[in-house]
Motif scaffolding. Structure first.
Motif, PDB file in Angstrom:
ATOM      1  N   ASN A 370      -5.898  -0.631   1.322  1.00 42.99           N
ATOM      2  CA  ASN A 370      -5.368   0.447   0.485  1.00 42.99           C
ATOM      3  C   ASN A 370      -6.178   1.733   0.599  1.00 42.99           C
ATOM      4  O   ASN A 370      -5.732   2.787   0.133  1.00 42.99           O
ATOM      5  N   GLN A 371      -7.362   1.668   1.207  1.00 39.15           N
ATOM      6  CA  GLN A 371      -8.177   2.863   1.394  1.00 39.15           C
ATOM      7  C   GLN A 371      -8.042   3.420   2.801  1.00 39.15           C
ATOM      8  O   GLN A 371      -8.916   4.136   3.293  1.00 39.15           O
ATOM      9  N   LEU A 372      -6.930   3.115   3.461  1.00 41.77           N
ATOM     10  CA  LEU A 372      -6.648   3.691   4.779  1.00 41.77           C
ATOM     11  C   LEU A 372      -6.715   5.207   4.705  1.00 41.77           C
ATOM     12  O   LEU A 372      -6.048   5.840   3.885  1.00 41.77           O
ATOM     13  N   ALA A 373      -7.554   5.808   5.548  1.00 43.63           N
ATOM     14  CA  ALA A 373      -7.719   7.262   5.549  1.00 43.63           C
ATOM     15  C   ALA A 373      -6.620   7.920   6.372  1.00 43.63           C
ATOM     16  O   ALA A 373      -6.014   7.292   7.245  1.00 43.63           O
ATOM     17  N   THR A 374      -6.361   9.183   6.105  1.00 45.92           N
ATOM     18  CA  THR A 374      -5.330   9.902   6.860  1.00 45.92           C
ATOM     19  C   THR A 374      -5.770  10.192   8.288  1.00 45.92           C
ATOM     20  O   THR A 374      -4.945  10.468   9.150  1.00 45.92           O
ATOM     21  N   GLU A 375      -7.085  10.092   8.521  1.00 44.72           N
ATOM     22  CA  GLU A 375      -7.597  10.346   9.868  1.00 44.72           C
ATOM     23  C   GLU A 375      -8.959   9.682  10.014  1.00 44.72           C
ATOM     24  O   GLU A 375      -9.756   9.643   9.078  1.00 44.72           O
ATOM     25  N   TYR A 376      -9.214   9.136  11.189  1.00 47.77           N
ATOM     26  CA  TYR A 376     -10.540   8.620  11.544  1.00 47.77           C
ATOM     27  C   TYR A 376     -10.979   9.361  12.802  1.00 47.77           C
ATOM     28  O   TYR A 376     -10.531   9.058  13.916  1.00 47.77           O
ATOM     29  N   ARG A 377     -11.874  10.316  12.620  1.00 43.37           N
ATOM     30  CA  ARG A 377     -12.194  11.241  13.717  1.00 43.37           C
ATOM     31  C   ARG A 377     -12.941  10.579  14.870  1.00 43.37           C
ATOM     32  O   ARG A 377     -12.746  10.945  16.027  1.00 43.37           O
ATOM     33  N   GLN A 378     -13.807   9.599  14.567  1.00 41.37           N
ATOM     34  CA  GLN A 378     -14.638   9.004  15.614  1.00 41.37           C
ATOM     35  C   GLN A 378     -14.188   7.597  16.015  1.00 41.37           C
ATOM     36  O   GLN A 378     -14.743   7.021  16.947  1.00 41.37           O
ATOM     37  N   ALA A 379     -13.206   7.049  15.336  1.00 44.53           N
ATOM     38  CA  ALA A 379     -12.851   5.643  15.532  1.00 44.53           C
ATOM     39  C   ALA A 379     -12.239   5.387  16.902  1.00 44.53           C
ATOM     40  O   ALA A 379     -11.359   6.123  17.356  1.00 44.53           O
ATOM     41  N   GLN A 380     -12.705   4.327  17.547  1.00 43.79           N
ATOM     42  CA  GLN A 380     -12.141   3.880  18.818  1.00 43.79           C
ATOM     43  C   GLN A 380     -11.291   2.632  18.646  1.00 43.79           C
ATOM     44  O   GLN A 380     -10.450   2.334  19.489  1.00 43.79           O
ATOM     45  N   ARG A 381     -11.534   1.909  17.574  1.00 47.08           N
ATOM     46  CA  ARG A 381     -10.799   0.652  17.363  1.00 47.08           C
ATOM     47  C   ARG A 381     -10.647   0.387  15.852  1.00 47.08           C
ATOM     48  O   ARG A 381     -11.540   0.705  15.069  1.00 47.08           O
ATOM     49  N   LEU A 382      -9.500  -0.163  15.495  1.00 46.06           N
ATOM     50  CA  LEU A 382      -9.181  -0.490  14.108  1.00 46.06           C
ATOM     51  C   LEU A 382      -8.864  -1.975  14.022  1.00 46.06           C
ATOM     52  O   LEU A 382      -7.927  -2.456  14.658  1.00 46.06           O
ATOM     53  N   PHE A 383      -9.678  -2.723  13.261  1.00 44.59           N
ATOM     54  CA  PHE A 383      -9.439  -4.142  13.019  1.00 44.59           C
ATOM     55  C   PHE A 383      -8.824  -4.307  11.634  1.00 44.59           C
ATOM     56  O   PHE A 383      -9.335  -3.752  10.658  1.00 44.59           O
ATOM     57  N   ILE A 384      -7.743  -5.057  11.570  1.00 41.91           N
ATOM     58  CA  ILE A 384      -7.119  -5.352  10.281  1.00 41.91           C
ATOM     59  C   ILE A 384      -7.113  -6.856  10.089  1.00 41.91           C
ATOM     60  O   ILE A 384      -6.531  -7.596  10.887  1.00 41.91           O
ATOM     61  N   LEU A 385      -7.796  -7.293   9.037  1.00 38.40           N
ATOM     62  CA  LEU A 385      -7.841  -8.700   8.662  1.00 38.40           C
ATOM     63  C   LEU A 385      -7.109  -8.830   7.335  1.00 38.40           C
ATOM     64  O   LEU A 385      -7.535  -8.280   6.318  1.00 38.40           O
ATOM     65  N   THR A 386      -5.979  -9.541   7.353  1.00 38.24           N
ATOM     66  CA  THR A 386      -5.180  -9.579   6.129  1.00 38.24           C
ATOM     67  C   THR A 386      -4.567 -10.942   5.866  1.00 38.24           C
ATOM     68  O   THR A 386      -4.137 -11.649   6.784  1.00 38.24           O
ATOM     69  N   ALA A 387      -4.534 -11.294   4.591  1.00 36.05           N
ATOM     70  CA  ALA A 387      -3.807 -12.470   4.132  1.00 36.05           C
ATOM     71  C   ALA A 387      -2.386 -12.049   3.774  1.00 36.05           C
ATOM     72  O   ALA A 387      -2.024 -10.870   3.848  1.00 36.05           O
ATOM     73  N   THR A 388      -1.576 -13.027   3.378  1.00 39.70           N
ATOM     74  CA  THR A 388      -0.212 -12.778   2.910  1.00 39.70           C
ATOM     75  C   THR A 388      -0.092 -13.364   1.510  1.00 39.70           C
ATOM     76  O   THR A 388      -0.642 -14.425   1.231  1.00 39.70           O
ATOM     77  N   TYR A 389       0.623 -12.661   0.644  1.00 32.08           N
ATOM     78  CA  TYR A 389       0.766 -13.124  -0.741  1.00 32.08           C
ATOM     79  C   TYR A 389       2.223 -13.458  -1.023  1.00 32.08           C
ATOM     80  O   TYR A 389       3.140 -12.695  -0.662  1.00 32.08           O
ATOM     81  N   GLY A 390       2.428 -14.585  -1.700  1.00 33.52           N
ATOM     82  CA  GLY A 390       3.784 -14.945  -2.126  1.00 33.52           C
ATOM     83  C   GLY A 390       4.735 -15.101  -0.959  1.00 33.52           C
ATOM     84  O   GLY A 390       4.417 -15.691   0.072  1.00 33.52           O
ATOM     85  N   GLU A 391       5.925 -14.563  -1.104  1.00 30.07           N
ATOM     86  CA  GLU A 391       6.971 -14.678  -0.090  1.00 30.07           C
ATOM     87  C   GLU A 391       6.817 -13.597   0.975  1.00 30.07           C
ATOM     88  O   GLU A 391       7.720 -12.777   1.182  1.00 30.07           O
ATOM     89  N   GLY A 392       5.665 -13.581   1.642  1.00 32.89           N
ATOM     90  CA  GLY A 392       5.463 -12.616   2.709  1.00 32.89           C
ATOM     91  C   GLY A 392       5.049 -11.244   2.226  1.00 32.89           C
ATOM     92  O   GLY A 392       5.114 -10.276   3.000  1.00 32.89           O
ATOM     93  N   ASP A 393       4.630 -11.128   0.975  1.00 35.11           N
ATOM     94  CA  ASP A 393       4.256  -9.824   0.425  1.00 35.11           C
ATOM     95  C   ASP A 393       2.815  -9.472   0.780  1.00 35.11           C
ATOM     96  O   ASP A 393       2.032 -10.307   1.227  1.00 35.11           O
ATOM     97  N   MET A 708      12.530 -22.933  -4.397  1.00 35.46           N
ATOM     98  CA  MET A 708      13.140 -22.704  -5.709  1.00 35.46           C
ATOM     99  C   MET A 708      13.195 -21.217  -6.017  1.00 35.46           C
ATOM    100  O   MET A 708      14.227 -20.681  -6.461  1.00 35.46           O
ATOM    101  N   ALA A 709      12.065 -20.527  -5.783  1.00 34.92           N
ATOM    102  CA  ALA A 709      12.010 -19.101  -6.101  1.00 34.92           C
ATOM    103  C   ALA A 709      13.032 -18.318  -5.281  1.00 34.92           C
ATOM    104  O   ALA A 709      13.661 -17.381  -5.795  1.00 34.92           O
ATOM    105  N   LYS A 710      13.221 -18.697  -4.035  1.00 37.74           N
ATOM    106  CA  LYS A 710      14.200 -18.011  -3.179  1.00 37.74           C
ATOM    107  C   LYS A 710      15.617 -18.198  -3.720  1.00 37.74           C
ATOM    108  O   LYS A 710      16.415 -17.249  -3.771  1.00 37.74           O
ATOM    109  N   ASN A 711      15.931 -19.427  -4.152  1.00 34.41           N
ATOM    110  CA  ASN A 711      17.266 -19.688  -4.698  1.00 34.41           C
ATOM    111  C   ASN A 711      17.487 -18.951  -6.014  1.00 34.41           C
ATOM    112  O   ASN A 711      18.591 -18.481  -6.304  1.00 34.41           O
ATOM    113  N   VAL A 712      16.438 -18.840  -6.829  1.00 33.01           N
ATOM    114  CA  VAL A 712      16.552 -18.112  -8.097  1.00 33.01           C
ATOM    115  C   VAL A 712      16.810 -16.634  -7.842  1.00 33.01           C
ATOM    116  O   VAL A 712      17.632 -15.997  -8.516  1.00 33.01           O
ATOM    117  N   VAL A 713      16.114 -16.070  -6.861  1.00 35.90           N
ATOM    118  CA  VAL A 713      16.342 -14.662  -6.521  1.00 35.90           C
ATOM    119  C   VAL A 713      17.791 -14.445  -6.112  1.00 35.90           C
ATOM    120  O   VAL A 713      18.445 -13.481  -6.546  1.00 35.90           O
TER     121      VAL A 713
END
Length: 741
Positions: A370-393, A708-713
């Motif tokens: 959530n703190q992704l900057a609008t620009e990274y002036r010196q960056a050569q590589r961006l690593f993103i390590l992320t989990a998934t919450y709930g139904e793919g959220d 169950m949650a998918k069917n309820v939705v």
């Protein structure tokens, strides 16, 4: 940035803001008390001349008449060589009682204005008003951002107890605090002559007055033409002074009155600056607007609560914040690591990667997605390590990432790598990681490595991925990650109720007590009557460490700490290490566990009805919500099991809650009986009531399996279509919450 500004100012100036708020709340009562004891005639009923004539009958030595903003009439007089001050009944001119201003109120007023430090104190009070103004504005902006816009400002709130109290109180009192801060700032600026208050424009003392004997005060035209409710002050001329004049101050202007012919002399109407200052003064003090004073006082009383909940929220965030060693600045780093995590487990892997890359000589900056900057002036590589919450959220630290990505300037010299974390037993395994990869490619980012995934926090898979990263950067890279064992408490099984053996779905409701502590700490807890449990609410999570495993398994809590026990509902899984361990426990045996707050899954405060939908062990937290509904707000439960004869979980308790009003309606569905049905079938059966409840503001909480949650939705989307609503819109409004597994 806005949250950091709000937190910093709140922490730094907390004491000053508290002192001024409390003193302001005390002073806010004075106008109402004065108005309560004042007799205020209707406009046009009594003129100043009439009042002065009535007073003259009882106070022939009157020297000054003053009308307060609250309508109280005060006369200053001399009698038998002694001065006096009395409160007056304007209808008769008689004295009511001696006027004795409260020494306490005077002290509080001086404290509020200057902290009893004269000029320096007035400056500090002005700066504190500015801080309050910034806090009010930034707080309002954060609240609007949190609920998704001004249109949703009244929607139910999410978050921890302190967060909800802070925001709930804030949305009611921010207008009052804004008004107090703005008017206080204005008055402070006027005190130091940064803006004009118009007081310097006083009328010139008349050089010529009429000759002759003084007329009766009741006959003076200028005083006859002045309504009592416009009077501020009337000062009498010295007795037997032919050059003397009355000094008259009114709501519209000031001047002098000739004591012979009653003409108005040297009248000076109030200019815009004076009128503005008097309005601001009235709005700030409530003098003349006693009801506003009380409202502002109520807002001021909330400041101690806001300060306490704000400090608690800041401390909780600080404690939850991962500790990153030697974290380079975002604009100086050549390597960026962004982390998406719901329960902070992904941060451990990110820390390991951060340290390894830093030891390889790279300048590394690690932050939430959530703190992704609008620009990274010196960056050569961006690593993103992320989990998934709930139904793919997105997990909580990444739920703004995709929206922010559109504003980021793409650096053609840099590329990205995405690593997803999840559990393959779930159908949406690492879905958010894949969504992130697709979004980056769609925005023109260059991919350095194919997306990889880590199943069940596998340290071996992470090491293998590290080898690929080492090849990418041209250096050997060994990622050895050992999940840190969280700090745990010990709990002892005190009660269990078993269900479901007949339908081959063994399920148990387990209640644990805190193991009594030894030593001084234990004796102190027993002395104050503590049950020894850490703080938790229904819907929070308990992480349980089965023997021989450093990886916790999380279960939704069906109780709160004040219930005196920790309760979970667990189904035995054939390959489930932790569920097998829990089902094998005997009374008196112990577990090691820790609490993880889950404030996003609990009913929001308010009077709106609550619809609870679940299946299987998902009934645990739902039953806990109902148990604690002692105020008997409307709650409707829809739940699905297999067979009422074997796995009707919480059946005795639910019958009790129906009888005592904590549960309004129960709709159960069982799939393995004749004419069997599922919980989403019961939801469809009650489509009309469901539509009416949601149209009336009801909130929906769903707990249970993903299927169950998918069917309820799907069922709810069909039901809500005539209202031009769907589940996604309810989620946006904070009225649809899920805890699925």
């Amino acid at each position: 940035m806005l949250r950091q500004l709000h937190s910093l100012l709140g922490l730094v100036a907390a004491l000053l803001v508290l002192l001024l708020a409390i003193s302001g709340a005390i002073l806010s009562v004075d106008p109402a008390l004065e108005r309560l004891g004042a007799t205020v005639p209707a406009n046009g009923q009594i003129s100043v001349a009439t009042l002065a004539g009535r007073i003259a009958r009882y106070y022939p030595g009157a020297e000054q008449i003053k009308r307060t903003a609250s309508g109280e009439i005060i006369v200053y007089y001399s009698r038998d060589g002694r001065a006096g001050i009395d409160r007056i009944d304007p209808l008769t001119g008689q004295g009511i009682a001696p006027y004795v201003p409260s020494a306490f109120s005077r002290w509080v007023k001086n404290f509020h204005r200057s902290l009893l430090l004269d000029t320096a104190g007035r400056a500090v009070a002005g700066i504190t008003a500015l801080i309050m103004l910034v806090l009010s504005i930034s707080g309002a902006m954060l609240l609007v951002k949190r609920v998704g816009g001004w249109r949703h400002i009244t929607h139910p709130l999410r978050g921890s107890v302190s967060q909800r109290w802070h925001a709930q109180v804030g949305r009611f009192v921010v207008p009052g605090l804004l008004l107090s801060a703005l008017t206080g700032m204005y008055m402070s600026l006027a005190t130091f002559s940064f803006i004009s208050d118009g007081m310097q424009n006083e009328p010139d003392f008349p050089s010529n007055v009429a000759a002759g004997p003084a007329a009766a005060v009741t006959a003076l035209p200028a005083l006859r033409a002045t309504d009592l409710n416009d009077l501020r002050e009337l000062v009498y001329p010295y007795p037997n002074d032919p050059s003397g004049v009355y000094s008259l101050a009114t709501a519209h202007g000031d001047g002098y009155v000739d004591q012979v012919n009653g003409a108005l002399l040297s009248y000076q109407a109030h200019d815009g600056a004076r009128r503005a200052y008097e309005l601001v003064y009235q709005l700030h003090t409530g003098e003349g607007l006693w009801w506003l004073g009380l409202l502002l006082g109520l807002c001021a009383i909330s400041v101690p609560l806001m300060s306490t909940t704000g400090t608690l929220t800041w401390w909780q965030r600080r404690q939850a914040r991962p500790r990153i060693v030697d974290n380079s600045g975002a604009q100086s780093a050549d390597t960026i690591i962004l982390v998406g995590s719901e329960n902070n487990s992904t941060w451990g892997f990110a820390n390991t990667l951060h340290d390894a890359l830093r030891q390889a000589g790279l300048r590394v900056h690690t932050a939430p997605m959530n703190q992704l900057a609008t620009e990274y002036r010196q960056a050569q590589r961006l690593f993103i390590l992320t989990a998934t919450y709930g139904e793919g959220d997105a997990p909580s630290s990444a739920n703004q990432f995709l929206a922010r990505l559109a504003k980021v300037k793409v650096n053609p010299e840099s590329g990205f790598v995405v690593l997803g974390f999840g559990d393959r037993q779930f159908p949406q395994f690492c879905k958010f990681a894949r969504d992130t990869e697709a979004a980056l490619l769609a925005h023109g980012w260059r991919q350095l490595l194919e997306l990889d995934t880590i199943d069940k926090q596998s340290a071996q898979a992470f090491t293998r991925w590290g080898n690929a990263v080492g090849t990418l950067i041209g250096q050997e890279l060994t990622l050895l990650h050992t999940p840190r064992r969280p700090r745990t408490d010990t709990f002892q099984l005190m009660e269990r109720v078993d269900y479901g053996e007949e339908v081959h779905a063994p399920t148990s409701i387990l209640r644990f007590a805190a193991v009594p502590r030894e030593g001084i700490a234990g004796r102190l807890l027993r002395l104050i009557g503590s049950n020894g449990l850490p703080h938790f609410e229904v819907g929070d999570l308990v992480g349980i460490l089965p023997p021989g495993s450093p990886i916790p398994r999380f279960y939704s809590l069906a109780s709160r700490a004040s219930d005196g026990f920790l309760e979970i509902c667990v189904r035995k899984q054939p390959e489930g290490l932790c569920s097998q361990f829990l089902h094998g426990l005997k009374l008196g045996e112990r577990i090691d566990a820790f609490i993880q707050l889950h404030p996003d899954f609990r009913p929001a405060s308010g009077e709106a009805p609550v619809i609870l939908i679940g299946s299987g062990t998902g009934i645990g937290p739902l039953a806990g919500f109902i148990r604690n509904n002692t105020d008997q707000h409307p709650i409707y439960l829809y739940w699905g099991g297999r067979d009422p004869a074997s796995d009707f979980l919480y059946e005795p308790e639910l019958s009790e809650y129906l009888a005592d009003g904590r549960l309004t309606e129960l709709h159960a569905a069982f799939s393995r009986v004749e004419g069997g049905a599922y919980v989403h079938d019961r939801v469809r059966d009650d489509a009309t009531q469901m539509r009416q409840l949601i149209e009336g503001g009801a909130q929906v909480l769903v707990c249970g399996s993903r299927g169950m949650a998918k069917n309820v939705v799907q069922a709810l989307n069909e039901i809500l279509a005539p209202l031009s609503l769907d589940v996604q819109m309810l989620k946006t409004q904070g009225r649809y919450r899920e805890d699925v597994f």
